[in-house]
Design an enzyme around this catalytic site. Structure first.
Site, PDB file in Angstrom:
ATOM      1  N   ASN A   1       0.868  -1.173   0.000  1.00 42.49           N
ATOM      2  CA  ASN A   1       0.000   0.000   0.000  1.00 42.49           C
ATOM      3  C   ASN A   1       0.907   1.224   0.000  1.00 42.49           C
ATOM      4  O   ASN A   1       1.478   1.575   1.034  1.00 42.49           O
ATOM      5  CB  ASN A   1      -0.893  -0.030   1.257  1.00 42.49           C
ATOM      6  N   TRP A   2       1.034   1.828  -1.171  1.00 40.85           N
ATOM      7  CA  TRP A   2       1.955   2.975  -1.281  1.00 40.85           C
ATOM      8  C   TRP A   2       1.417   4.218  -0.572  1.00 40.85           C
ATOM      9  O   TRP A   2       2.138   5.180  -0.388  1.00 40.85           O
ATOM     10  CB  TRP A   2       2.205   3.309  -2.759  1.00 40.85           C
ATOM     11  N   LYS A   3       0.140   4.192  -0.224  1.00 42.02           N
ATOM     12  CA  LYS A   3      -0.514   5.368   0.387  1.00 42.02           C
ATOM     13  C   LYS A   3      -0.292   6.595  -0.509  1.00 42.02           C
ATOM     14  O   LYS A   3      -0.240   6.448  -1.731  1.00 42.02           O
ATOM     15  CB  LYS A   3      -0.046   5.569   1.827  1.00 42.02           C
TER      16      LYS A   3
ATOM     17  N   HIS B   1      -9.549   1.078   4.871  1.00 44.64           N
ATOM     18  CA  HIS B   1      -8.294   1.314   5.591  1.00 44.64           C
ATOM     19  C   HIS B   1      -8.571   2.249   6.776  1.00 44.64           C
ATOM     20  O   HIS B   1      -9.396   3.156   6.678  1.00 44.64           O
ATOM     21  CB  HIS B   1      -7.248   1.926   4.652  1.00 44.64           C
TER      22      HIS B   1
ATOM     23  N   GLU C   1      -7.017   4.662   7.873  1.00 49.89           N
ATOM     24  CA  GLU C   1      -6.817   6.091   7.585  1.00 49.89           C
ATOM     25  C   GLU C   1      -8.057   6.684   6.917  1.00 49.89           C
ATOM     26  O   GLU C   1      -8.394   7.844   7.125  1.00 49.89           O
ATOM     27  CB  GLU C   1      -5.557   6.263   6.713  1.00 49.89           C
TER      28      GLU C   1
ATOM     29  N   GLU D   1      -5.542  -5.005  10.361  1.00 49.61           N
ATOM     30  CA  GLU D   1      -4.508  -3.998  10.597  1.00 49.61           C
ATOM     31  C   GLU D   1      -4.789  -3.281  11.915  1.00 49.61           C
ATOM     32  O   GLU D   1      -5.578  -2.325  11.947  1.00 49.61           O
ATOM     33  CB  GLU D   1      -4.508  -2.966   9.459  1.00 49.61           C
TER      34      GLU D   1
ATOM     35  N   GLY E   1       2.431   2.220  10.892  1.00 51.95           N
ATOM     36  CA  GLY E   1       3.380   3.327  10.786  1.00 51.95           C
ATOM     37  C   GLY E   1       4.055   3.673  12.107  1.00 51.95           C
ATOM     38  O   GLY E   1       4.701   4.704  12.227  1.00 51.95           O
TER      39      GLY E   1
ATOM     40  N   SER F   1       3.415  -2.239  10.321  1.00 52.24           N
ATOM     41  CA  SER F   1       4.863  -2.290  10.554  1.00 52.24           C
ATOM     42  C   SER F   1       5.498  -3.630  10.193  1.00 52.24           C
ATOM     43  O   SER F   1       6.394  -4.111  10.906  1.00 52.24           O
ATOM     44  CB  SER F   1       5.193  -1.902  12.001  1.00 52.24           C
TER      45      SER F   1
ATOM     46  N   GLY G   1       2.896  -1.155   4.269  1.00 55.94           N
ATOM     47  CA  GLY G   1       2.917   0.280   4.010  1.00 55.94           C
ATOM     48  C   GLY G   1       4.337   0.752   3.716  1.00 55.94           C
ATOM     49  O   GLY G   1       4.861   0.583   2.610  1.00 55.94           O
ATOM     50  N   GLY G   2       4.985   1.320   4.720  1.00 58.49           N
ATOM     51  CA  GLY G   2       6.307   1.932   4.553  1.00 58.49           C
ATOM     52  C   GLY G   2       7.318   1.068   3.816  1.00 58.49           C
ATOM     53  O   GLY G   2       8.029   1.547   2.925  1.00 58.49           O
TER      54      GLY G   2
HETATM   55  P1  13P Z   1       3.010   0.338   7.730  1.00 58.02           P
HETATM   56  O1  13P Z   1       3.521  -0.933   7.131  1.00 58.02           O
HETATM   57  O2  13P Z   1       3.731   1.554   7.257  1.00 58.02           O
HETATM   58  O3  13P Z   1       2.876   0.233   9.214  1.00 58.02           O
HETATM   59  O4  13P Z   1       1.497   0.524   7.162  1.00 58.02           O
HETATM   60  C1  13P Z   1       0.630  -0.534   7.227  1.00 58.02           C
HETATM   61  C2  13P Z   1      -0.578  -0.192   6.449  1.00 58.02           C
HETATM   62  O5  13P Z   1      -1.342   0.686   6.827  1.00 58.02           O
HETATM   63  C3  13P Z   1      -0.825  -0.919   5.192  1.00 58.02           C
HETATM   64  O6  13P Z   1      -2.093  -0.659   4.697  1.00 58.02           O
END
Ligand code: 13P
Length: 253
Positions: free
Chosen positions: A10-12, A96, A98, A169, A175, A215, A236-237
């Site tokens: 997930n590149w966000k 998600h 967010e 999640e 994050g 994470s 994510g990251g």
């Molecule tokens: P991180 O891997 O950066 O914690 O993010 C997880 C995430 O929200 C994937 O959708």
């Protein structure tokens, strides 16, 4: 039926046009054949380009991170499921944390979006998970059960549900660098599978892919993916760095 194992990135809201193109090419070139299904969930601006980069690559698929619930019309700034489909998109992240938090997406709205995505023959990656205060109060199972019941179980048949990938999640792990322990992840995934079993039966529960997100890094992926009910990750990251993401896809072996 063997469950599909998957690693989705997930590149966000990261990577400008050139950087996104370079990242997709770098992962594609480094990955090689693998039994794991890999998905890039990119911002909208990258979809068509990444779709071309992935042409004829069988184990990497394209996904988006959201979509509007209506098919078309006067919704300035929004993107619909048919539009996503027309780029070559196969997966769409929905729910998600967010989006639930910053865009106030409700259980009802997420059910509508899920319907829109399924209606185009695409596959939702449906996210849910508890916040820190709920975990500290021991209410994580209650929260997760409500999120699944209100959006999915109430609105979708067994056949429809078979096209949905779940992604647990925990919000406190996103994050933050604070990952759920393999034991915490396994306990929750086992609980989720038991809920699916109660609603849709054992066969559906056995074949549902349940990803863990929060994470995930090369250093912890092996222990997490080694759990019997963890079928992969939503990253994510670490999906923004080609070597890290590729290493995570190899963590099953
Ligand atoms: P991180 O891997 O950066 O914690 O993010 C997880 C995430 O929200 C994937 O959708």
């Amino acid at each position: 039926m063997a469950r599909i194992r998957m690693v989705a990135g997930n590149w966000k809201m990261n990577k400008n046009y050139e950087d996104g193109r370079d990242l997709a090419m770098a992962v594609r070139d480094a990955l090689g054949p693998s039994e794991v299904k890999v998905v890039f969930c990119t911002p909208y601006i990258h979809l068509k380009t990444v779709s071309i980069i992935l042409k004829d690559i069988l184990n990497i698929h394209l996904g988006a991170q959201n979509c509007h619930e209506k098919e078309s019309g006067a919704f300035t700034g929004e993107i619909s499921a048919p539009q996503l489909k027309s780029t070559g998109c196969e997966y769409v992240i929905l729910g998600h944390s967010e989006r639930r938090e910053y865009f106030k997406e409700s259980h009802e709205l997420l059910a509508e979006k899920t319907k829109a995505v399924l209606g185009q023959g695409m596959k939702p990656i449906f996210c849910f998970g508890e916040k820190l205060d709920s975990r500290e109060a021991g209410k994580q199972n209650q929260i997760v059960e409500k999120q699944l019941k209100e959006s999915l179980f109430k609105n979708f048949s067994k056949d429809e549900f078979a096209n949905i990938t779940l992604a647990y999640e925990p919000v406190w792990a996103i994050g933050t660098g604070k990952t759920a322990s393999p034991k915490q992840a396994q306990e929750m995934h086992q609980f989720i599978r038991s809920l699916v079993k109660k609603k849709y039966g054992a066969e559906t529960a056995d074949s549902t892919t349940i990803l863990y997100g929060g994470s995930v890094k090369p250093a912890n992926a092996k222990d997490l993916f080694g759990q019997p009910d963890v079928d992969g990750g939503l990253i994510g990251g670490a999906s923004l760095k080609a070597p890290d993401f590729v290493e995570i896809t190899k963590a099953f072996f």
